[in-house]
Design a protein around this motif. Structure first.
Motif, PDB file in Angstrom:
ATOM      1  N   ASP A  36       0.866  -1.039   0.011  1.00  0.00           N
ATOM      2  CA  ASP A  36      -0.068  -0.040  -0.017  1.00  0.00           C
ATOM      3  C   ASP A  36       1.046   1.283  -0.134  1.00  0.00           C
ATOM      4  O   ASP A  36       1.724   1.468   0.720  1.00  0.00           O
ATOM      5  CB  ASP A  36      -0.807   0.205   1.224  1.00  0.00           C
ATOM      6  N   ILE A  54      -2.858   4.414  -2.665  1.00  0.00           N
ATOM      7  CA  ILE A  54      -3.219   3.277  -3.657  1.00  0.00           C
ATOM      8  C   ILE A  54      -3.040   1.838  -3.179  1.00  0.00           C
ATOM      9  O   ILE A  54      -1.747   1.832  -2.303  1.00  0.00           O
ATOM     10  CB  ILE A  54      -2.367   3.379  -4.837  1.00  0.00           C
ATOM     11  N   ARG A  55      -3.812   0.986  -3.027  1.00  0.00           N
ATOM     12  CA  ARG A  55      -3.858  -0.075  -2.253  1.00  0.00           C
ATOM     13  C   ARG A  55      -3.054  -1.317  -2.857  1.00  0.00           C
ATOM     14  O   ARG A  55      -2.808  -1.226  -4.206  1.00  0.00           O
ATOM     15  CB  ARG A  55      -4.980  -0.783  -1.914  1.00  0.00           C
ATOM     16  N   THR A  59      -6.069  -6.707  -2.936  1.00  0.00           N
ATOM     17  CA  THR A  59      -6.958  -5.777  -2.161  1.00  0.00           C
ATOM     18  C   THR A  59      -7.887  -5.025  -3.191  1.00  0.00           C
ATOM     19  O   THR A  59      -8.600  -4.093  -2.667  1.00  0.00           O
ATOM     20  CB  THR A  59      -6.286  -4.952  -1.318  1.00  0.00           C
ATOM     21  N   GLY A  60      -7.780  -5.425  -4.416  1.00  0.00           N
ATOM     22  CA  GLY A  60      -8.631  -4.301  -5.260  1.00  0.00           C
ATOM     23  C   GLY A  60      -7.818  -3.458  -5.864  1.00  0.00           C
ATOM     24  O   GLY A  60      -8.501  -2.694  -6.948  1.00  0.00           O
ATOM     25  N   ARG A  62      -7.720  -0.525  -4.814  1.00  0.00           N
ATOM     26  CA  ARG A  62      -8.552   0.790  -4.516  1.00  0.00           C
ATOM     27  C   ARG A  62      -7.651   1.924  -4.408  1.00  0.00           C
ATOM     28  O   ARG A  62      -6.554   1.867  -3.698  1.00  0.00           O
ATOM     29  CB  ARG A  62      -9.455   0.659  -3.490  1.00  0.00           C
ATOM     30  N   ILE A  63      -8.095   3.286  -4.799  1.00  0.00           N
ATOM     31  CA  ILE A  63      -7.331   4.413  -4.644  1.00  0.00           C
ATOM     32  C   ILE A  63      -8.295   5.151  -3.865  1.00  0.00           C
ATOM     33  O   ILE A  63      -9.345   5.327  -4.247  1.00  0.00           O
ATOM     34  CB  ILE A  63      -7.067   5.092  -6.240  1.00  0.00           C
ATOM     35  N   VAL A  64      -7.662   5.887  -2.961  1.00  0.00           N
ATOM     36  CA  VAL A  64      -8.510   6.842  -2.236  1.00  0.00           C
ATOM     37  C   VAL A  64      -7.791   8.198  -1.992  1.00  0.00           C
ATOM     38  O   VAL A  64      -6.657   8.343  -2.261  1.00  0.00           O
ATOM     39  CB  VAL A  64      -8.883   6.459  -0.681  1.00  0.00           C
ATOM     40  N   LEU A 109      -7.928  -0.970   4.930  1.00  0.00           N
ATOM     41  CA  LEU A 109      -8.675   0.267   4.129  1.00  0.00           C
ATOM     42  C   LEU A 109      -8.792   1.462   5.116  1.00  0.00           C
ATOM     43  O   LEU A 109      -8.472   2.517   4.778  1.00  0.00           O
ATOM     44  CB  LEU A 109      -9.962   0.031   3.656  1.00  0.00           C
TER      45      LEU A 109
END
Length: 131
Positions: A36, A54-55, A59-60, A62-64, A109
């Protein structure tokens, strides 16, 4: 150990763009896909602030983003180059600060925005937005 090196900072006028890079390496480094990676920034006299993350693979991916940057910044990753990028558009003076990338292999997350959860940090790169 894992080493992170940021680059790409500089002086830019309001409304301009910059792309920061975070290059990872080290004797115990297993590939950027397994980490991560978060971006943080710190303005003079202020506390460190989460920018985005960014993960890791599995874990998919995913970007937050923080609310302050979510419509202007974009994070991407190049597994072949073991690098993560932060594309910053429509920059504002309040985006000024030292930008750091950080990495960890075990975050959940809800911990992505918590700097103290990351094991590895770069030295930072200065971004100055000014006319």
């Amino acid at each position: 150990q894992v080493q992170l090196v940021e680059s790409g900072g500089g002086l830019v006028q309001p409304g301009g763009s910059l792309r920061l890079s975070c290059a990872a390496s080290g004797p115990s480094f297993t590939g950027i896909r397994n980490y991560d990676v978060g971006w943080f920034r710190q303005a003079p006299g202020k506390e460190r602030e989460f920018v985005g993350a960014i993960r890791r693979q599995g874990t998919g991916g995913r970007i937050v983003y923080s609310d302050a940057v979510k419509d202007r910044f974009r994070i991407s990753k190049d597994n072949a180059k073991n690098a993560v990028y932060l594309q910053m558009d429509s920059l504002k003076p309040e985006d000024t600060g030292i930008y750091y990338c950080a990495a960890d292999q075990r975050l959940i997350l809800s911990s992505l925005s918590l700097g103290e959860q990351y094991d590895y940090w770069g030295q930072g790169t200065q971004v100055t937005v000014s006319s």
